[in-house]
Write an enzyme that holds these catalytic residues in place. Structure first.
Site, short mmCIF file in Angstrom:
data_model
loop_
_atom_site.label_atom_id
_atom_site.label_comp_id
_atom_site.label_asym_id
_atom_site.label_seq_id
_atom_site.Cartn_x
_atom_site.Cartn_y
_atom_site.Cartn_z
N GLY A 1 0.59 9.03 2.13
CA GLY A 1 -0.50 9.93 1.74
C GLY A 1 0.02 11.43 1.70
O GLY A 1 0.99 11.61 2.60
N ASN A 2 -0.76 12.30 1.19
CA ASN A 2 -0.60 13.72 1.21
C ASN A 2 -1.98 14.49 0.88
O ASN A 2 -2.65 13.76 0.38
CB ASN A 2 0.56 14.04 0.38
N SER B 1 6.77 14.61 -1.22
CA SER B 1 7.48 14.19 -2.20
C SER B 1 6.44 13.96 -3.53
O SER B 1 6.69 14.15 -4.80
CB SER B 1 8.32 12.98 -2.21
N GLU B 2 5.04 14.01 -3.08
CA GLU B 2 4.17 13.74 -4.37
C GLU B 2 3.49 15.16 -4.63
O GLU B 2 2.52 15.45 -5.35
CB GLU B 2 2.96 12.86 -3.90
N HIS C 1 -3.75 5.43 0.15
CA HIS C 1 -3.64 4.24 -0.39
C HIS C 1 -4.77 3.31 0.37
O HIS C 1 -4.49 2.36 0.75
CB HIS C 1 -2.42 3.63 -0.02
N HIS D 1 -0.42 1.61 -6.97
CA HIS D 1 -0.18 2.77 -5.93
C HIS D 1 -1.27 2.96 -4.84
O HIS D 1 -1.20 2.75 -3.74
CB HIS D 1 0.42 3.77 -6.78
ZN LIG Z 1 1.23 7.45 -2.50
#
Ligand SMILES: [Zn+2]
Length: 282
Positions: A32-33, A78-79, A100, A161
């Site tokens: 998550g982000n 990284s997202e 998610h 995802h």
């Molecule tokens: Zn993700």
């Protein structure tokens, strides 16, 4: 520039959203982000490789819209390119949440979008929730897949995802994530029970008409021309809402029209008979 007090509040909000995502098991491990638009030049985001349930305000990373770090000890998620793509396409958005949540992600894995008009609350706030095509996480494929839908939707499933939501602030984006997971849970139960009564198109129009009253600006209206939705970037939403009030076991009837033969399970047959009897009584 953001004042230090506002900056502290934004960091505290991100910590709180992370805590809730973790507490509700919308993320596992370091998944998550979360991000927030600070101003025209900078945004603040969660760092990579930390559990979102145990973050502290000083862990956050400030970056520019090219994704370059401006401040912070850690590296950004990284997202981040997916978040940047959303801010680029949505000047009205100031917060983005990616997680998610297991039921919504189950629909994303099954390839079943949440596009049926069944809950008034969802129709008013999110409308439909499509699935962005599968993309390898952390690559440029993911922002590209999200780009197709993000102008017309505040919440998307990401194939195989998870889900991503956006809003006028980070709490609004978080609440949309809760709504999606709740919607997925209810949809799953209704489908297990074998029946799903859809809300009529006229009622959907009425519900979406209430958005102004609640101060809801987005998302986009329902597509009147299906080619609008198939375009390179969707500008309207596809929502399954029949002209009449209800539909009988829609999947069974759709299948019948495809191959001219009706195959029913025992449960579907009893549901169909019960529905027919009910209609006779009405
Ligand atoms: Zn993700």
């Amino acid at each position: 520039m953001t004042s230090s007090r506002a900056d502290a509040q934004i960091r505290a909000d991100i910590v709180e959203v992370g805590r809730r995502l973790y507490a509700r098991a919308y993320v596992a491990s370091n998944d998550g982000n979360i991000s927030v638009r600070l101003d025209g030049e900078r945004l603040i985001t969660t760092p990579k490789s930390v559990s979102k349930g145990f973050m502290t305000p000083e862990m956050m990373v400030v970056v520019d819209y090219g994704g370059h770090k401006i401040a912070g000890e850690r590296e950004p998620s990284s997202e981040l390119p997916m978040h940047l793509e959303i801010y680029r396409n949505r000047p009205d958005v100031n917060g983005v949440v990616h997680a998610h949540p297991p039921l919504a992600t189950g629909f994303a894995v099954a390839g079943i979008p949440l596009t049926r008009a069944v809950l008034a609350e969802v129709i008013t706030t999110l409308g439909s929730i499509p699935i962005a095509e599968y993309a390898t996480p952390s690559t440029s494929e993911l922002p590209e897949a999200v780009r197709k839908y993000i102008k017309a939707h505040d919440g998307l499933l990401l194939a195989n995802h998870g889900a991503v939501t956006c809003g006028r602030d980070v709490m609004a984006a978080y609440y949309k994530m809760e709504t999606i997971e709740h919607f997925a849970k209810i949809s799953l139960v209704a489908r297990l029970l074998g029946r799903e009564h859809l809300i009529s198109r006229a009622e959907v129009d009425r519900l979406q008409g209430l958005r102004g009253m609640y101060g809801i600006a987005a998302p986009a209206d329902i597509c009147t021309d299906p080619s609008q939705a198939a375009a390179d970037q969707a500008t309207c939403q596809v929502l399954e809402a029949p002209e009449s009030r209800t539909r009988l076991v829609p999947d069974v009837l759709e299948q019948a029209s495809r191959d001219g033969e009706i195959r029913l399970t025992y449960r579907e047959l009893t549901a169909l008979i019960a529905d027919a009897v009910r209609h006779l009584r009405d």
